[in-house]
Design a protein around this motif. Sequence first.
Motif, PDB file in Angstrom:
ATOM      1  N   ALA A 218       2.754  -8.463  -3.057  1.00  0.00           N
ATOM      2  CA  ALA A 218       3.075  -9.638  -2.230  1.00  0.00           C
ATOM      3  C   ALA A 218       2.077  -9.625  -0.856  1.00  0.00           C
ATOM      4  CB  ALA A 218       4.587  -9.658  -1.623  1.00  0.00           C
ATOM      5  N   LEU A 219       1.763  -8.788  -0.204  1.00  0.00           N
ATOM      6  CA  LEU A 219       1.025  -8.855   1.074  1.00  0.00           C
ATOM      7  C   LEU A 219      -0.419  -9.268   0.375  1.00  0.00           C
ATOM      8  CD1 LEU A 219       0.279  -8.649   4.002  1.00  0.00           C
ATOM      9  CD2 LEU A 219      -0.074  -6.227   3.552  1.00  0.00           C
ATOM     10  N   LEU A 220      -1.067  -8.560  -0.780  1.00  0.00           N
ATOM     11  CA  LEU A 220      -2.200  -8.720  -1.034  1.00  0.00           C
ATOM     12  C   LEU A 220      -2.250 -10.189  -1.819  1.00  0.00           C
ATOM     13  CD1 LEU A 220      -5.176  -7.846  -2.014  1.00  0.00           C
ATOM     14  CD2 LEU A 220      -3.914  -6.864  -4.216  1.00  0.00           C
ATOM     15  N   VAL A 221      -1.193 -10.659  -2.525  1.00  0.00           N
ATOM     16  CA  VAL A 221      -1.253 -11.997  -2.971  1.00  0.00           C
ATOM     17  C   VAL A 221      -1.514 -13.108  -1.771  1.00  0.00           C
ATOM     18  CG1 VAL A 221      -0.013 -14.057  -4.035  1.00  0.00           C
ATOM     19  CG2 VAL A 221       0.005 -11.452  -4.934  1.00  0.00           C
ATOM     20  N   TRP A 222      -0.793 -12.799  -0.631  1.00  0.00           N
ATOM     21  CA  TRP A 222      -1.030 -13.772   0.565  1.00  0.00           C
ATOM     22  C   TRP A 222      -2.439 -13.646   0.972  1.00  0.00           C
ATOM     23  CZ3 TRP A 222      -1.612 -12.676   5.895  1.00  0.00           C
ATOM     24  CH2 TRP A 222      -1.411 -13.660   6.562  1.00  0.00           C
ATOM     25  N   LEU A 223      -2.735 -12.661   1.225  1.00  0.00           N
ATOM     26  CA  LEU A 223      -4.212 -12.383   1.796  1.00  0.00           C
ATOM     27  C   LEU A 223      -5.163 -12.816   0.871  1.00  0.00           C
ATOM     28  CD1 LEU A 223      -3.889  -8.427   2.978  1.00  0.00           C
ATOM     29  CD2 LEU A 223      -4.092 -10.636   4.616  1.00  0.00           C
ATOM     30  N   THR A 224      -5.209 -12.783  -0.364  1.00  0.00           N
ATOM     31  CA  THR A 224      -5.892 -13.287  -1.142  1.00  0.00           C
ATOM     32  C   THR A 224      -6.235 -14.861  -0.956  1.00  0.00           C
ATOM     33  OG1 THR A 224      -5.559 -11.687  -2.960  1.00  0.00           O
ATOM     34  CG2 THR A 224      -6.625 -13.826  -3.545  1.00  0.00           C
ATOM     35  N   ARG A 225      -4.897 -15.772  -0.559  1.00  0.00           N
ATOM     36  CA  ARG A 225      -4.719 -17.098  -0.329  1.00  0.00           C
ATOM     37  C   ARG A 225      -5.578 -17.294   1.074  1.00  0.00           C
ATOM     38  NH1 ARG A 225      -1.289 -20.183  -3.479  1.00  0.00           N
ATOM     39  NH2 ARG A 225      -1.003 -21.698  -1.632  1.00  0.00           N
ATOM     40  N   VAL A 226      -5.312 -16.658   1.860  1.00  0.00           N
ATOM     41  CA  VAL A 226      -5.854 -16.789   3.279  1.00  0.00           C
ATOM     42  C   VAL A 226      -7.262 -16.237   3.380  1.00  0.00           C
ATOM     43  CG1 VAL A 226      -3.590 -16.986   4.223  1.00  0.00           C
ATOM     44  CG2 VAL A 226      -4.799 -14.753   4.323  1.00  0.00           C
ATOM     45  N   THR A 227      -7.900 -15.475   2.535  1.00  0.00           N
ATOM     46  CA  THR A 227      -9.148 -14.902   2.800  1.00  0.00           C
ATOM     47  C   THR A 227      -9.958 -15.575   2.207  1.00  0.00           C
ATOM     48  OG1 THR A 227      -8.237 -12.578   2.635  1.00  0.00           O
ATOM     49  CG2 THR A 227     -10.529 -12.774   1.898  1.00  0.00           C
ATOM     50  N   GLY A 228      -9.754 -16.366   1.023  1.00  0.00           N
ATOM     51  CA  GLY A 228     -10.775 -17.207   0.563  1.00  0.00           C
ATOM     52  C   GLY A 228     -11.339 -16.491  -0.518  1.00  0.00           C
ATOM     53  N   GLN A 229     -12.347 -17.249  -1.265  1.00  0.00           N
ATOM     54  CA  GLN A 229     -13.228 -16.739  -2.207  1.00  0.00           C
ATOM     55  C   GLN A 229     -13.969 -15.536  -1.961  1.00  0.00           C
ATOM     56  OE1 GLN A 229     -15.886 -19.286  -4.741  1.00  0.00           O
ATOM     57  NE2 GLN A 229     -14.974 -18.517  -6.640  1.00  0.00           N
ATOM     58  N   VAL A 230     -13.986 -14.294  -2.848  1.00  0.00           N
ATOM     59  CA  VAL A 230     -14.834 -13.234  -2.527  1.00  0.00           C
ATOM     60  C   VAL A 230     -15.599 -12.944  -3.715  1.00  0.00           C
ATOM     61  CG1 VAL A 230     -14.706 -10.794  -2.181  1.00  0.00           C
ATOM     62  CG2 VAL A 230     -13.076 -12.170  -0.667  1.00  0.00           C
ATOM     63  N   ASN A 231     -16.710 -12.542  -3.655  1.00  0.00           N
ATOM     64  CA  ASN A 231     -17.807 -12.194  -4.670  1.00  0.00           C
ATOM     65  C   ASN A 231     -18.695 -11.377  -4.079  1.00  0.00           C
ATOM     66  OD1 ASN A 231     -19.816 -12.020  -6.794  1.00  0.00           O
ATOM     67  ND2 ASN A 231     -18.565 -13.593  -8.064  1.00  0.00           N
ATOM     68  N   ILE A 232     -18.869 -10.226  -4.113  1.00  0.00           N
ATOM     69  CA  ILE A 232     -19.677  -9.203  -3.181  1.00  0.00           C
ATOM     70  C   ILE A 232     -20.952  -9.367  -3.788  1.00  0.00           C
ATOM     71  CG2 ILE A 232     -20.411  -6.900  -2.855  1.00  0.00           C
ATOM     72  CD1 ILE A 232     -17.576  -6.105  -2.671  1.00  0.00           C
ATOM     73  N   ASN A 233     -21.406  -9.156  -5.328  1.00  0.00           N
ATOM     74  CA  ASN A 233     -22.675  -9.520  -5.721  1.00  0.00           C
ATOM     75  C   ASN A 233     -23.443 -10.933  -5.344  1.00  0.00           C
ATOM     76  OD1 ASN A 233     -25.009  -9.834  -7.992  1.00  0.00           O
ATOM     77  ND2 ASN A 233     -25.142  -8.092  -6.500  1.00  0.00           N
ATOM     78  N   GLY A 234     -22.241 -11.854  -5.402  1.00  0.00           N
ATOM     79  CA  GLY A 234     -22.661 -13.215  -5.064  1.00  0.00           C
ATOM     80  C   GLY A 234     -22.574 -13.446  -3.832  1.00  0.00           C
ATOM     81  N   ALA A 235     -22.560 -12.509  -2.905  1.00  0.00           N
ATOM     82  CA  ALA A 235     -22.489 -12.580  -1.291  1.00  0.00           C
ATOM     83  C   ALA A 235     -21.492 -13.439  -0.799  1.00  0.00           C
ATOM     84  CB  ALA A 235     -23.970 -12.893  -0.913  1.00  0.00           C
TER      85      ALA A 235
END
Length: 333
Positions: A218-235
């Motif tokens: 549940a914490l990860l789902v919430w953090l995903t929403r507030v963190t925004g899009q992540v793509n490491i090789n796409g920087a």
Amino acid sequence: MTRITWVDNAKAIAIYLVVLGHFHYSYAPLPFKDLIYTFHIPAFLFITGFLLPESFAGMPAKRFLTRYIGLYLRGYAFFSVIAIGIWWAARIAEAGGLVSPWPAIAGALYGVAGPDSWLVHHDAPLWYFTFLVTSMILAFLLTRVPPALGAALALACAGLGFLYSGPRLPWNLEMAGIGAIFVLAGHLFRRVHGGPTSSFAARLGAPVNWIAVPVLLALLVWLTRVTGQVNINGAEFGNGPGLFYLAAFTGIALLVLVSALLPPSRLGTAISLDTLTVFALHFYAVMVFARLPHPETGWLATAGAMVSSGVAVLGCLVAARVLKPALDRLVTR
């Protein structure tokens, strides 16, 4: 070698999530793609750090370069040759005559994928080998200095990665500090963990810990929403380094805990042993599945992507068995 059950399970789960994440772009949109991308690559770097020997900080440079960097470089070269060969054969067939392989070779030498398709041969996941090499080298160098200075330098190098906005540097050099943080965190966790027979490992796998799984999820789902899009090789690093690392380490903690609670399995061990091969070859399976008739939206598309990802992983295991003699001779030695 004594196998660590949670490591085998974690590598198997993580590589499945990597494959599934790539189905999002080529097969059908996944509603949980952003959640996967918050931690799947950091998790592999963390596990790599965990598997380093306790003597890593004092390891002679020659042994480090031979044992680890040489291995990853040979792996990158081996799978790049395959990728370049496939690309070249396809271009010759399209052109009806001989064409130059140089664009694919140059892309492989630059070692970056991302939105600009630097890896012309199209086997985009191979960028991870180059990122692993630069992250490992930086992590090794950071262990050569006093711990406080090393921590400060690690944060400074990672900060440069988040602030950098110029052209992508070869071999993901601008992101090496970001990767090194996860490698060093995994190595630190090894010291806390103490090995598969330690009291900590036993507590990690205690059934009562299932209670923590939905909380972390549940914490990860919430953090995903507030963190925004992540793509490491796409920087892309979401809404800043703080949220990026918080989400990544929450996902890693969830992965480690679930993996420790699951029993050992022959399939998990098999996938764990051939993770890098699956990593290097699965994109071809993704491209094949993307060209087959399939639902493109809705829950059927999501279910199809999940099933197809499992089939792709199993298919890559078969390919790994076929390639094993060559890998043993040329890569792992």
